[in-house]
Design an enzyme around this catalytic site. Structure first.
Site, short mmCIF file in Angstrom:
data_model
loop_
_atom_site.label_atom_id
_atom_site.label_comp_id
_atom_site.label_asym_id
_atom_site.label_seq_id
_atom_site.Cartn_x
_atom_site.Cartn_y
_atom_site.Cartn_z
CE LYS A 86 13.46 23.81 17.07
NZ LYS A 86 12.66 22.67 17.54
CD GLU A 185 11.08 21.68 20.80
OE1 GLU A 185 12.01 21.01 21.29
OE2 GLU A 185 11.17 22.27 19.72
CG ASP A 207 12.83 17.04 23.48
OD1 ASP A 207 13.16 16.27 22.57
OD2 ASP A 207 12.11 18.04 23.30
#
Length: 623
Positions: A86, A185, A207
């Site tokens: 990613k 997200e 996060d």
């Protein structure tokens, strides 16, 4: 007698038919797939009842291995087993070269702007590797749900730019998935908590995943999720905590890991296991097999672990401060903190975050699963299974979008933290007489000069009618869709000639570069404004000089005496000299001096123009 089924256009004639839609958390370390069944959102397990799938792909000569098996094989085959892919999504070859030391892989030199990794099965791109992960998750979902999928909502970091979002969409297309929406997200996590709790107010989404850190501040009001601000730091994540422990082990065991990828992978695996065991235990026993076959042991205490990871965790609080400032809120305005990402299981992370915000932490939804659950809830809505649902998601742009103007300046059309989807238009004009074309340069960033921002695209508008400078009116429109993808159009209003471009760059900004660009926009704000004022005065000086020189060439000899011409030439030369310098006031004063020196000349030109227009006509004709 047959029953006649009647339905609204576009709606299913079988009103109770449930469309199969999924939410996918495509993570740096692990990925998940979730869906809504019988009104409940849940993640889907594989045949071994494992919900988390490691985002690891191993390429062998005759097969592609994905997930846990691939991760277990990585110690023995590190060059063909691809982790943290990613971090390569949407990045160009030059960017990869700059960070090549973070990846053990060998990259191919090709003409493509998309980097390709060498494997025994052939060269592959980050998009293709991500597609394999998405294919595996899709297969898992179809087997669990027993049918073909309508589509998927795929989550991306809030800081993903256009190129990284487009790369994610391309990976889904390769995997045969229809993307219903790309969802940030943190917003997905807010959906999971907001719908379950119905809690209105301001919420912070913290996060901390395997490879990236995001902080988002959202306001929930009557089903509307509005992102107030975002920030982040890609130098933070579970991988970095593991590396801190691994570095300690290297020092303790006096190891040399250069050119030994197997030992490096063994160290990271041991560090990760120790980190996880310290969630409940006061100390962790670590055992390594050294290159000479000797067994080496160490004990990592809870106190030593905190000492190792504290500097990394505290770095996350800097983006938190900036996000609070951007949102314009105080700590007392916050309802709660939603903890997302497996790294938020670390007790020290929770302790420091709660100490900073002084608000309760929400941890009752599994932090590994909360993003996928939120994505599945949104997918269920977008698939049409909840026609009465009034939930609305309002994400924001992480960086400003704008255009290059004369002097290398950036004119911001859509500022950062603007809610998307959004469309904004701004009018521009020509700089020179008779200009029939305009080159349009689209930029992303928050600095004042083009050189300090990211170039997204170039295109041209041709066919502009010939007019004097400043007469044409060119309307440039920016449209950003719900996925954060940009389209720019330009139209000349009198002739209606138009040109447009959809921004789909082949590589993009890293999360860290976005963070650095935002940080620089604050650090250099004063310098940037001074430079902008200088450039604006230089552009104005160029305009005055060019217009005056054209006028003097046309009728200067006829309308001016030798002394008058000399005075004007002297003032122009002073302006040219000032324009080469870096004093805004000097250029401004020189322009005023030129205006004074040419005032009489300008009056004579106007009189001459009026006399020419009236020649051969009677005064009564103009009444």
């Amino acid at each position: 007698m047959a029953l006649l089924q009647i339905a609204e256009p576009g709606e299913s004639t079988a009103p109770h038919q449930h469309k199969l839609a999924i939410g996918i958390d495509l993570g740096t370390t692990n990925s998940l797939v979730a869906t809504v069944r019988s009104g409940l959102a849940e993640t889907l397990a594989d045949e071994n009842d494992e919900h988390l799938m490691p985002s690891v792909v191993q390429y062998t000569a005759d097969s592609i291995v994905i997930g846990k098996t691939a991760r277990d094989n990585s110690v023995n085959d590190p060059m063909n087993t691809l982790h943290s892919i990613k971090r390569l999504m949407g990045r160009g070859f030059a960017e990869i070269q700059a960070t090549a030391n973070h990846f053990p892989y060998e990259f191919s030199q090709t003409d493509s702007a998309v980097p390709r990794i060498k494997t025994v099965r052939g060269d592959v791109s980050a998009i293709e590797v991500s597609a394999e992960i998405l294919k595996s998750l899709t297969t898992r979902a179809e087997q669990a749900l027993g049918g073909e999928l309508t589509g998927a909502v795929i989550t991306v970091p809030a800081y993903f730019d256009d190129a990284q979002r487009q790369a994610t969409k391309d990976a889904a297309r390769l995997a045969g998935l229809k993307v219903l929406r790309l969802l940030n997200e943190p917003t997905a996590a807010a959906v999971a908590y907001g719908l379950d709790r119905g809690s209105e107010g301001v919420h912070v989404i913290y996060d901390l995943g395997g490879g990236t850190f995001d902080i988002s501040i959202l306001r929930l009001t009557r089903g509307v999720f509005e992102v107030l601000s975002t920030a982040g730091d890609s130098a933070l994540g579970g991988d970095d905590l593991d590396q801190a422990i691994a570095n300690w082990l290297i020092d303790e065991a006096k190891l040399d890991i250069s050119h030994n990828e197997q030992l490096h992978r063994q160290l990271l695996d041991a560090a990760k296991a120790a980190k996880e065991s310290l969630t409940d235990a006061q100390q962790a026993e670590i055992q390594l097999t050294l290159p000479d076959g000797e067994q080496w042991q160490a004990t990592l205490s809870h106190e030593k672990f905190n000492e190792l990871v504290d500097p990394i965790i505290k770095k996350s609080l800097l983006p938190c401060r900036r996000a609070l400032r951007d949102a314009g809120i105080e700590l007392d305005d916050i309802e709660d903190i939603v903890m997302v990402g497996g790294s938020t299981r670390v007790p020290r992370v929770r302790e420091l975050v709660e100490g900073f915000f002084k608000q309760p932490l929400l941890v009752d939804i599994d932090p590994d699963k909360v993003v996928a659950i939120g994505a599945s809830i949104q997918a269920d809505v977008l698939a049409g299974n909840k026609p009465d649902d009034d939930m609305l998601l309002l994400d924001v742009l992480p960086l400003s979008l704008g255009l290059e103007t004369m002097g290398g300046l950036v004119e911001k059309v859509i500022p950062r933290n603007t809610t998307i989807p959004v469309a904004r238009a701004q009018d521009f004009t020509t700089f020179k007489d008779g200009q029939t074309a305009m080159s349009i340069h689209v930029l992303q960033g928050d600095r004042e000069l083009v050189d300090d921002c990211r170039s997204l695209a170039h295109f041209e508008l041709r066919g502009i009618p010939q007019m004097v400078a400043g007469a044409a009116r060119i309307r440039i429109t920016f449209q950003v869709d719900a996925d954060g993808l940009l389209e720019v159009s330009a139209r000349e209003e009198t002739s209606q000639v138009e040109s447009r471009i959809q921004v789909k760059p082949s590589y993009g900004l890293t999360d860290n570069e976005v963070e650095a660009m935002l940080r620089d926009s604050f650090d250099y704000a004063a310098d940037d404004m001074q430079l902008r004022m200088l450039r604006e005065q230089q552009v104005e000086a160029d305009r005055v000089i060019e217009a005056l020189q054209a006028a003097l060439q046309q009728d200067g000899d006829a309308l001016l005496s030798q002394d008058e011409r000399q005075t004007i030439d002297s003032a122009v030369q002073s302006l040219i000299d000032a324009r080469q310098g870096e004093s805004v006031e000097a250029i401004k004063q020189a322009i005023e001096d030129v205006d004074k020196a040419t005032a009489e000349y300008a009056q004579r030109r106007m009189d001459a123009s009026i006399n020419k227009a009236m020649s051969g006509h009677k005064l009564e004709e103009f009444e």
